[in-house]
Design a protein around this motif. Structure first.
Motif, PDB file in Angstrom:
ATOM      1  N   VAL A 126       0.817  -1.210   0.000  1.00 37.03           N
ATOM      2  CA  VAL A 126       0.000   0.000   0.000  1.00 37.03           C
ATOM      3  C   VAL A 126       0.852   1.262   0.000  1.00 37.03           C
ATOM      4  O   VAL A 126       1.953   1.292   0.544  1.00 37.03           O
ATOM      5  N   LEU A 127       0.293   2.289  -0.619  1.00 30.54           N
ATOM      6  CA  LEU A 127       0.887   3.627  -0.638  1.00 30.54           C
ATOM      7  C   LEU A 127      -0.022   4.530   0.172  1.00 30.54           C
ATOM      8  O   LEU A 127      -1.213   4.666  -0.131  1.00 30.54           O
ATOM      9  N   ASN A 128       0.533   5.131   1.228  1.00 24.54           N
ATOM     10  CA  ASN A 128      -0.210   6.050   2.079  1.00 24.54           C
ATOM     11  C   ASN A 128       0.436   7.423   2.040  1.00 24.54           C
ATOM     12  O   ASN A 128       1.665   7.530   1.921  1.00 24.54           O
ATOM     13  N   ASP A 129      -0.393   8.466   2.168  1.00 29.04           N
ATOM     14  CA  ASP A 129       0.173   9.810   2.238  1.00 29.04           C
ATOM     15  C   ASP A 129       0.771  10.037   3.630  1.00 29.04           C
ATOM     16  O   ASP A 129       0.733   9.144   4.489  1.00 29.04           O
ATOM     17  N   ALA A 130       1.307  11.210   3.853  1.00 28.37           N
ATOM     18  CA  ALA A 130       2.003  11.506   5.109  1.00 28.37           C
ATOM     19  C   ALA A 130       1.086  11.407   6.328  1.00 28.37           C
ATOM     20  O   ALA A 130       1.560  11.184   7.438  1.00 28.37           O
ATOM     21  N   ARG A 131      -0.232  11.547   6.141  1.00 27.67           N
ATOM     22  CA  ARG A 131      -1.180  11.448   7.251  1.00 27.67           C
ATOM     23  C   ARG A 131      -1.712  10.033   7.443  1.00 27.67           C
ATOM     24  O   ARG A 131      -2.537   9.792   8.310  1.00 27.67           O
ATOM     25  N   GLY A 132      -1.256   9.094   6.598  1.00 28.24           N
ATOM     26  CA  GLY A 132      -1.687   7.708   6.734  1.00 28.24           C
ATOM     27  C   GLY A 132      -2.893   7.328   5.902  1.00 28.24           C
ATOM     28  O   GLY A 132      -3.394   6.202   6.012  1.00 28.24           O
ATOM     29  N   ASN A 133      -3.389   8.249   5.056  1.00 35.66           N
ATOM     30  CA  ASN A 133      -4.527   7.945   4.192  1.00 35.66           C
ATOM     31  C   ASN A 133      -4.064   7.104   3.004  1.00 35.66           C
ATOM     32  O   ASN A 133      -3.078   7.458   2.346  1.00 35.66           O
ATOM     33  N   GLN A 134      -4.773   6.020   2.713  1.00 39.18           N
ATOM     34  CA  GLN A 134      -4.398   5.157   1.595  1.00 39.18           C
ATOM     35  C   GLN A 134      -4.656   5.861   0.269  1.00 39.18           C
ATOM     36  O   GLN A 134      -5.745   6.347   0.022  1.00 39.18           O
ATOM     37  N   ILE A 135      -3.631   5.886  -0.584  1.00 43.03           N
ATOM     38  CA  ILE A 135      -3.723   6.524  -1.895  1.00 43.03           C
ATOM     39  C   ILE A 135      -3.837   5.480  -3.001  1.00 43.03           C
ATOM     40  O   ILE A 135      -4.561   5.649  -3.965  1.00 43.03           O
ATOM     41  N   TRP A 136      -3.101   4.383  -2.860  1.00 43.70           N
ATOM     42  CA  TRP A 136      -3.030   3.339  -3.891  1.00 43.70           C
ATOM     43  C   TRP A 136      -2.654   2.035  -3.214  1.00 43.70           C
ATOM     44  O   TRP A 136      -2.033   2.038  -2.155  1.00 43.70           O
ATOM     45  N   TYR A 137      -3.017   0.920  -3.842  1.00 45.96           N
ATOM     46  CA  TYR A 137      -2.578  -0.385  -3.365  1.00 45.96           C
ATOM     47  C   TYR A 137      -2.446  -1.332  -4.548  1.00 45.96           C
ATOM     48  O   TYR A 137      -3.099  -1.150  -5.577  1.00 45.96           O
ATOM     49  N   ALA A 138      -1.588  -2.322  -4.398  1.00 36.27           N
ATOM     50  CA  ALA A 138      -1.433  -3.362  -5.407  1.00 36.27           C
ATOM     51  C   ALA A 138      -2.479  -4.420  -5.103  1.00 36.27           C
ATOM     52  O   ALA A 138      -2.466  -5.014  -4.020  1.00 36.27           O
ATOM     53  N   ASP A 139      -3.384  -4.628  -6.017  1.00 34.56           N
ATOM     54  CA  ASP A 139      -4.475  -5.566  -5.791  1.00 34.56           C
ATOM     55  C   ASP A 139      -3.995  -6.998  -5.970  1.00 34.56           C
ATOM     56  O   ASP A 139      -4.086  -7.574  -7.042  1.00 34.56           O
ATOM     57  N   SER A 140      -3.454  -7.538  -4.911  1.00 38.66           N
ATOM     58  CA  SER A 140      -3.047  -8.945  -4.907  1.00 38.66           C
ATOM     59  C   SER A 140      -4.114  -9.705  -4.143  1.00 38.66           C
ATOM     60  O   SER A 140      -3.930 -10.072  -2.996  1.00 38.66           O
ATOM     61  N   SER A 141      -5.260  -9.903  -4.801  1.00 39.84           N
ATOM     62  CA  SER A 141      -6.421 -10.475  -4.119  1.00 39.84           C
ATOM     63  C   SER A 141      -6.142 -11.856  -3.546  1.00 39.84           C
ATOM     64  O   SER A 141      -6.798 -12.291  -2.624  1.00 39.84           O
ATOM     65  N   ARG A 142      -5.160 -12.537  -4.106  1.00 43.36           N
ATOM     66  CA  ARG A 142      -4.774 -13.823  -3.532  1.00 43.36           C
ATOM     67  C   ARG A 142      -3.925 -13.577  -2.290  1.00 43.36           C
ATOM     68  O   ARG A 142      -3.145 -12.641  -2.239  1.00 43.36           O
ATOM     69  N   THR A 143      -4.070 -14.406  -1.318  1.00 44.71           N
ATOM     70  CA  THR A 143      -3.274 -14.261  -0.103  1.00 44.71           C
ATOM     71  C   THR A 143      -1.976 -15.038  -0.233  1.00 44.71           C
ATOM     72  O   THR A 143      -1.800 -15.811  -1.164  1.00 44.71           O
ATOM     73  N   GLY A 144      -1.089 -14.824   0.680  1.00 41.95           N
ATOM     74  CA  GLY A 144       0.145 -15.588   0.714  1.00 41.95           C
ATOM     75  C   GLY A 144       1.363 -14.844   0.221  1.00 41.95           C
ATOM     76  O   GLY A 144       2.398 -15.458  -0.020  1.00 41.95           O
ATOM     77  N   VAL A 145       1.300 -13.526   0.080  1.00 40.80           N
ATOM     78  CA  VAL A 145       2.481 -12.767  -0.323  1.00 40.80           C
ATOM     79  C   VAL A 145       3.536 -12.909   0.770  1.00 40.80           C
ATOM     80  O   VAL A 145       3.266 -12.667   1.941  1.00 40.80           O
ATOM     81  N   SER A 146       4.732 -13.326   0.386  1.00 40.53           N
ATOM     82  CA  SER A 146       5.810 -13.486   1.365  1.00 40.53           C
ATOM     83  C   SER A 146       6.949 -12.499   1.141  1.00 40.53           C
ATOM     84  O   SER A 146       7.745 -12.276   2.035  1.00 40.53           O
ATOM     85  N   HIS A 147       7.017 -11.924  -0.054  1.00 44.19           N
ATOM     86  CA  HIS A 147       8.064 -10.941  -0.339  1.00 44.19           C
ATOM     87  C   HIS A 147       7.741 -10.208  -1.632  1.00 44.19           C
ATOM     88  O   HIS A 147       6.854 -10.604  -2.385  1.00 44.19           O
ATOM     89  N   ALA A 148       8.479  -9.160  -1.871  1.00 39.95           N
ATOM     90  CA  ALA A 148       8.412  -8.423  -3.131  1.00 39.95           C
ATOM     91  C   ALA A 148       9.816  -8.419  -3.714  1.00 39.95           C
ATOM     92  O   ALA A 148      10.795  -8.705  -3.015  1.00 39.95           O
ATOM     93  N   ALA A 149       9.930  -8.074  -5.003  1.00 36.60           N
ATOM     94  CA  ALA A 149      11.249  -8.010  -5.624  1.00 36.60           C
ATOM     95  C   ALA A 149      11.203  -7.114  -6.850  1.00 36.60           C
ATOM     96  O   ALA A 149      10.224  -7.123  -7.601  1.00 36.60           O
ATOM     97  N   MET A 150      12.263  -6.347  -7.033  1.00 36.58           N
ATOM     98  CA  MET A 150      12.476  -5.590  -8.262  1.00 36.58           C
ATOM     99  C   MET A 150      13.385  -6.447  -9.122  1.00 36.58           C
ATOM    100  O   MET A 150      14.522  -6.724  -8.747  1.00 36.58           O
ATOM    101  N   LEU A 151      12.885  -6.909 -10.259  1.00 34.39           N
ATOM    102  CA  LEU A 151      13.622  -7.834 -11.113  1.00 34.39           C
ATOM    103  C   LEU A 151      14.468  -7.097 -12.151  1.00 34.39           C
ATOM    104  O   LEU A 151      14.184  -5.940 -12.491  1.00 34.39           O
ATOM    105  N   ASP A 152      15.452  -7.766 -12.678  1.00 31.44           N
ATOM    106  CA  ASP A 152      16.310  -7.187 -13.718  1.00 31.44           C
ATOM    107  C   ASP A 152      15.589  -6.969 -15.044  1.00 31.44           C
ATOM    108  O   ASP A 152      16.135  -6.331 -15.941  1.00 31.44           O
ATOM    109  N   THR A 153      14.374  -7.474 -15.183  1.00 29.94           N
ATOM    110  CA  THR A 153      13.577  -7.251 -16.384  1.00 29.94           C
ATOM    111  C   THR A 153      12.838  -5.920 -16.344  1.00 29.94           C
ATOM    112  O   THR A 153      12.239  -5.508 -17.327  1.00 29.94           O
ATOM    113  N   GLY A 154      12.822  -5.269 -15.174  1.00 30.72           N
ATOM    114  CA  GLY A 154      12.040  -4.051 -15.001  1.00 30.72           C
ATOM    115  C   GLY A 154      10.668  -4.325 -14.407  1.00 30.72           C
ATOM    116  O   GLY A 154       9.844  -3.426 -14.308  1.00 30.72           O
TER     117      GLY A 154
END
Length: 159
Positions: free
Chosen positions: A105-133
């Motif tokens: 999630v992306l929140n502004d400085a006051r904590g209000n949600q601005i955007w989120y990645a809709d990963s409707s499936r559960t089980g996210v264990s990590h994120a990664a920036m790949l060499d493919t972009g």
């Protein structure tokens, strides 16, 4: 006989180098609870890909705000290739977080949600920036549950 010995030596060298390669690639994973803040110090506000070719994080645009984006990190122009929230700037102090329960999630400085990645499936264990972009949210088996490539903006990447 000499060929068999050379083959054995080559096999041993490759076998010993594999764990190092795997460790180097997985060490760039973004763990649960990690976050980035939109601040003027550009060196602390992004996650690079393993090669450093791409970066994910906040880029300051003019004096007025920041863009959560992916950019080419090794060229002086640092061209943006993808952005969250459709090119809408966020104020200084905004934060993107991979929460302990796997939400991104992306929140502004006051904590209000601005955007989120809709990963409707559960089980996210990590994120990664790949060499493919591609920036991904993945589970423990490295299956992608969300990826920036499935939400393209206006730039075509070589891969």
């Amino acid at each position: 006989m000499a060929f068999a010995l050379l083959y054995l030596i080559y096999f041993i060298l490759v076998a010993f180098s594999l764990p190092c390669t795997i460790i180097a690639q997985t060490s760039r994973n973004v763990s649960l609870g990690s976050s980035l803040a939109a601040e003027n110090n550009v060196n602390s506000s992004f996650w690079p890909s393993p090669s450093g070719e791409f970066a994910f994080g906040f880029r300051q645009i003019g004096k007025y705000g920041f863009l959560l984006a992916i950019w080419f990190n090794k060229i002086p122009e640092r061209t943006i290739v993808w952005s969250a929230n459709r090119n809408s700037l966020v104020p200084q102090g905004s934060k993107v977080e991979l929460t302990s329960d796997g939400q991104f999630v992306l929140n502004d400085a006051r904590g209000n949600q601005i955007w989120y990645a809709d990963s409707s499936r559960t089980g996210v264990s990590h994120a990664a920036m790949l060499d493919t972009g591609n920036f991904v949210l993945a589970n423990g088996n490295s299956t992608y549950l969300w990826e920036s490539f499935h939400r393209p903006t206006d730039t075509i990447l070589p891969t």
